[in-house]
Design a protein around this motif. Structure first.
Motif, mmCIF file in Angstrom:
data_model
loop_
_atom_site.group_PDB
_atom_site.id
_atom_site.type_symbol
_atom_site.label_atom_id
_atom_site.label_comp_id
_atom_site.label_asym_id
_atom_site.label_seq_id
_atom_site.Cartn_x
_atom_site.Cartn_y
_atom_site.Cartn_z
ATOM 1 N N ARG A 15 0.838 -1.211 0.000
ATOM 2 C CA ARG A 15 0.000 0.000 0.000
ATOM 3 C C ARG A 15 0.867 1.252 0.000
ATOM 4 N N ASN A 16 1.919 1.260 0.816
ATOM 5 C CA ASN A 16 2.819 2.418 0.867
ATOM 6 C C ASN A 16 3.509 2.645 -0.473
ATOM 7 N N LEU A 17 3.938 1.559 -1.112
ATOM 8 C CA LEU A 17 4.567 1.696 -2.422
ATOM 9 C C LEU A 17 3.575 2.222 -3.456
ATOM 10 N N CYS A 18 2.332 1.739 -3.401
ATOM 11 C CA CYS A 18 1.292 2.235 -4.314
ATOM 12 C C CYS A 18 1.036 3.722 -4.088
ATOM 13 N N ASP A 19 0.975 4.135 -2.841
ATOM 14 C CA ASP A 19 0.743 5.544 -2.532
ATOM 15 C C ASP A 19 1.876 6.426 -3.054
ATOM 16 N N ALA A 20 3.091 5.928 -2.983
ATOM 17 C CA ALA A 20 4.245 6.732 -3.365
ATOM 18 C C ALA A 20 4.560 6.664 -4.853
ATOM 19 N N TYR A 21 4.348 5.492 -5.483
ATOM 20 C CA TYR A 21 4.806 5.304 -6.858
ATOM 21 C C TYR A 21 3.734 4.775 -7.807
ATOM 22 N N ASP A 22 2.496 4.768 -7.420
ATOM 23 C CA ASP A 22 1.414 4.181 -8.201
ATOM 24 C C ASP A 22 1.514 2.655 -8.160
ATOM 25 N N GLN A 23 0.735 2.003 -8.981
ATOM 26 C CA GLN A 23 0.636 0.544 -8.934
ATOM 27 C C GLN A 23 1.943 -0.121 -9.344
ATOM 28 N N PRO A 24 2.497 -0.995 -8.496
ATOM 29 C CA PRO A 24 3.735 -1.669 -8.881
ATOM 30 C C PRO A 24 3.485 -2.813 -9.862
ATOM 31 N N PHE A 25 4.511 -3.173 -10.588
ATOM 32 C CA PHE A 25 4.506 -4.337 -11.464
ATOM 33 C C PHE A 25 4.924 -5.517 -10.611
ATOM 34 N N SER A 26 4.135 -6.561 -10.564
ATOM 35 C CA SER A 26 4.429 -7.723 -9.717
ATOM 36 C C SER A 26 5.289 -8.737 -10.467
ATOM 37 N N LEU A 27 6.422 -9.066 -9.871
ATOM 38 C CA LEU A 27 7.329 -10.073 -10.432
ATOM 39 C C LEU A 27 7.191 -11.433 -9.750
ATOM 40 N N GLY A 28 6.356 -11.529 -8.740
ATOM 41 C CA GLY A 28 6.206 -12.813 -8.071
ATOM 42 C C GLY A 28 5.931 -12.580 -6.619
ATOM 43 N N GLY A 29 6.207 -13.275 -5.832
ATOM 44 C CA GLY A 29 6.843 -14.309 -5.309
ATOM 45 C C GLY A 29 6.732 -14.782 -3.923
ATOM 46 N N LEU A 30 6.307 -16.020 -3.826
ATOM 47 C CA LEU A 30 6.373 -16.691 -2.525
ATOM 48 C C LEU A 30 7.781 -16.592 -1.969
ATOM 49 N N ALA A 31 7.879 -16.293 -0.710
ATOM 50 C CA ALA A 31 9.153 -16.078 -0.018
ATOM 51 C C ALA A 31 9.924 -14.894 -0.600
ATOM 52 N N GLY A 32 9.274 -14.065 -1.411
ATOM 53 C CA GLY A 32 9.924 -12.908 -2.001
ATOM 54 C C GLY A 32 10.766 -13.223 -3.220
ATOM 55 N N ILE A 33 10.681 -14.452 -3.719
ATOM 56 C CA ILE A 33 11.497 -14.861 -4.862
ATOM 57 C C ILE A 33 10.760 -14.518 -6.154
ATOM 58 N N PRO A 34 11.364 -13.725 -7.042
ATOM 59 C CA PRO A 34 10.695 -13.413 -8.306
ATOM 60 C C PRO A 34 10.587 -14.670 -9.168
ATOM 61 N N PHE A 35 9.399 -14.924 -9.678
ATOM 62 C CA PHE A 35 9.224 -16.112 -10.504
ATOM 63 C C PHE A 35 8.643 -15.790 -11.870
ATOM 64 N N SER A 36 8.759 -14.554 -12.292
ATOM 65 C CA SER A 36 8.174 -14.147 -13.571
ATOM 66 C C SER A 36 9.011 -14.588 -14.771
ATOM 67 N N GLY A 37 10.266 -14.906 -14.556
ATOM 68 C CA GLY A 37 11.128 -15.372 -15.642
ATOM 69 C C GLY A 37 11.540 -14.251 -16.585
ATOM 70 N N VAL A 38 12.192 -14.664 -17.668
ATOM 71 C CA VAL A 38 12.708 -13.725 -18.655
ATOM 72 C C VAL A 38 11.559 -12.944 -19.296
ATOM 73 N N SER A 39 10.468 -13.629 -19.626
ATOM 74 C CA SER A 39 9.326 -12.946 -20.259
ATOM 75 C C SER A 39 8.724 -11.903 -19.327
ATOM 76 N N GLY A 40 8.590 -12.254 -18.053
ATOM 77 C CA GLY A 40 8.029 -11.318 -17.086
ATOM 78 C C GLY A 40 8.903 -10.096 -16.883
ATOM 79 N N PHE A 41 10.217 -10.316 -16.778
ATOM 80 C CA PHE A 41 11.127 -9.177 -16.638
ATOM 81 C C PHE A 41 11.103 -8.318 -17.905
ATOM 82 N N GLY A 42 10.995 -8.962 -19.071
ATOM 83 C CA GLY A 42 10.906 -8.215 -20.321
ATOM 84 C C GLY A 42 9.661 -7.344 -20.356
ATOM 85 N N ALA A 43 8.525 -7.910 -19.933
ATOM 86 C CA ALA A 43 7.288 -7.126 -19.875
ATOM 87 C C ALA A 43 7.435 -5.968 -18.906
ATOM 88 N N CYS A 44 8.049 -6.227 -17.776
ATOM 89 C CA CYS A 44 8.258 -5.181 -16.772
ATOM 90 C C CYS A 44 9.077 -4.034 -17.356
#
Length: 116
Positions: free
Chosen positions: A35-64
Motif C-alpha cells: 500500500r505504501n509503495l502504491c501511494d508513493a509510486y502508483d501501482q507496482p509491477f508484480s514479479l512474483g513471489g512466494l518467499a519474495g522470490i521473483p518467478f516471472s522469468g525472462v518474459s516477465g522481466f521483459g514485460a516489466c
C-alpha cells in the motif's frame, strides 16, 4: 520505514518517472508495504513471489522493462519476511482473529526444511 529511506537515497525517483517492480511474498502481513509503495509510486509491477522470490522469468522481466517510463527508472523491491509473535518467537506471527500463532514466512520455512 522503507519509503523515507527510498526518498532520501533516490530523490530523483518519482511517481512520474519510476516504475516499481515488486517481488514480495503474498502474505497479507506485507500488505502495508505494498500500500505504501502504491501511494508513493502508483501501482507496482508484480514479479512474483512466494518467499519474495521473483518467478516471472525472462518474459516477465521483459514485460516489466517495457513498462518503464521513457528515460525513467526501474526500482525493484525484493522482500521476503520473517515474522515474530507477541512472545518473541521468530518465524511466527499472531494474526487477527486467530488463536495462537502461525508461520511467517511459511514458504521460506518450507524451503529451509527442504535443504536441512
Amino acid at each position: 520505514s522503507l519509503l523515507p529511506l527510498l526518498r532520501n537515497t533516490l530523490p530523483h525517483f518519482t511517481s512520474a518517472n519510476t516504475l516499481v517492480a515488486t517481488s514480495v511474498c503474498a502474505d497479507e502481513i506485507n500488505a502495508p508495504l505494498l500500500r505504501n509503495l502504491c501511494d508513493a509510486y502508483d501501482q507496482p509491477f508484480s514479479l512474483g513471489g512466494l518467499a519474495g522470490i521473483p518467478f516471472s522469468g525472462v518474459s516477465g522481466f521483459g514485460a516489466c522493462v517495457s513498462h518503464v517510463p521513457e528515460d525513467g527508472n526501474l526500482l525493484v523491491i525484493v522482500a521476503s519476511h520473517v515474522g515474530y509473535d507477541g512472545r518473541g518467537r521468530l518465524g511466527k506471527v499472531s494474526r487477527p482473529g486467530q488463536y495462537g500463532s502461525s508461520g511467517a514466512c511459511g514458504a521460506a520455512i518450507g524451503a529451509l526444511k527442504a535443504v536441512q
